[in-house]
Scaffold this motif. Structure first.
Motif, PDB file in Angstrom:
ATOM      1  N   CYS A  99     -20.278  59.634  12.658  1.00 10.68           N
ATOM      2  CA  CYS A  99     -19.600  58.591  11.514  1.00 10.68           C
ATOM      3  C   CYS A  99     -19.477  59.542  10.227  1.00 10.68           C
ATOM      4  O   CYS A  99     -18.207  59.448   9.628  1.00 10.68           O
ATOM      5  CB  CYS A  99     -20.399  57.587  11.123  1.00 10.68           C
ATOM      6  SG  CYS A  99     -20.633  56.344  12.458  1.00 10.68           S
ATOM      7  N   VAL A 100     -20.211  60.408   9.957  1.00  7.47           N
ATOM      8  CA  VAL A 100     -20.063  61.218   8.759  1.00  7.47           C
ATOM      9  C   VAL A 100     -18.911  62.029   8.857  1.00  7.47           C
ATOM     10  O   VAL A 100     -18.030  62.085   7.970  1.00  7.47           O
ATOM     11  CB  VAL A 100     -21.111  62.240   8.458  1.00  7.47           C
ATOM     12  CG1 VAL A 100     -21.061  62.829   7.297  1.00  7.47           C
ATOM     13  CG2 VAL A 100     -22.606  61.210   8.154  1.00  7.47           C
ATOM     14  N   ALA A 101     -18.719  62.646   9.924  1.00  8.06           N
ATOM     15  CA  ALA A 101     -17.562  63.657  10.287  1.00  8.06           C
ATOM     16  C   ALA A 101     -16.265  62.883  10.284  1.00  8.06           C
ATOM     17  O   ALA A 101     -15.233  63.429   9.702  1.00  8.06           O
ATOM     18  CB  ALA A 101     -17.654  64.474  11.490  1.00  8.06           C
ATOM     19  N   LEU A 102     -16.325  61.524  10.757  1.00  4.95           N
ATOM     20  CA  LEU A 102     -14.859  60.944  11.054  1.00  4.95           C
ATOM     21  C   LEU A 102     -14.812  59.980   9.632  1.00  4.95           C
ATOM     22  O   LEU A 102     -13.329  59.846   9.369  1.00  4.95           O
ATOM     23  CB  LEU A 102     -15.196  60.092  11.994  1.00  4.95           C
ATOM     24  CG  LEU A 102     -15.266  60.802  13.695  1.00  4.95           C
ATOM     25  CD1 LEU A 102     -15.388  59.541  14.719  1.00  4.95           C
ATOM     26  CD2 LEU A 102     -13.967  61.631  13.854  1.00  4.95           C
ATOM     27  N   ASN A 103     -15.542  59.380   9.192  1.00  2.70           N
ATOM     28  CA  ASN A 103     -15.266  58.225   8.141  1.00  2.70           C
ATOM     29  C   ASN A 103     -15.877  58.818   6.606  1.00  2.70           C
ATOM     30  O   ASN A 103     -15.562  57.549   5.948  1.00  2.70           O
ATOM     31  CB  ASN A 103     -15.795  57.079   8.696  1.00  2.70           C
ATOM     32  CG  ASN A 103     -15.600  56.469  10.005  1.00  2.70           C
ATOM     33  OD1 ASN A 103     -14.251  56.934  10.466  1.00  2.70           O
ATOM     34  ND2 ASN A 103     -16.282  56.150  10.867  1.00  2.70           N
TER      35      ASN A 103
END
Length: 106
Positions: A99-103
């Motif tokens: 999630c950190v990498a995507l959003n």
């Protein structure tokens, strides 16, 4: 201010104990009234009806059995199943590394 089972967009400052896992996928902020341990999903009144149609043999716990909710899905990402190990200060939420990498990047 929304109350009961109403849905509002995720950008709201309203804080809930448990958000409906399925509504969150549609960027809605709906309070969960039910929990399915087999799916590890929190469900609002609307989504629990749909869930019951597809998963007839699942045991779903309501707010009266909230003690059965604890220990499930609190430390895992609903979307990716990974451990929640990063706190996003901007969004004020725990996130998994995916999630950190995507959003949650600038």
């Amino acid at each position: 201010m929304a109350s009961g089972g109403s849905s509002i967009y995720k950008g709201s400052d309203l804080i809930r104990d448990y958000n409906c896992s399925k509504c969150e996928e549609d960027d809605l902020n709906t309070e969960a009234q039910h929990f399915c341990p087999q799916c590890e999903h929190y469900l609002c009144d609307k989504c629990v009806g749909v869930h019951g149609v597809y998963f007839k043999k699942h045991t779903v716990y309501g707010r009266r059995e909230i003690q059965m909710w604890s220990g499930f899905s609190l430390d895992k990402c609903d979307q990716h199943g990974d451990k929640l190990n990063v706190h996003c200060d901007d969004h004020k939420e725990l996130c998994c590394s995916v999630c950190v990498a995507l959003n949650h990047r600038y």
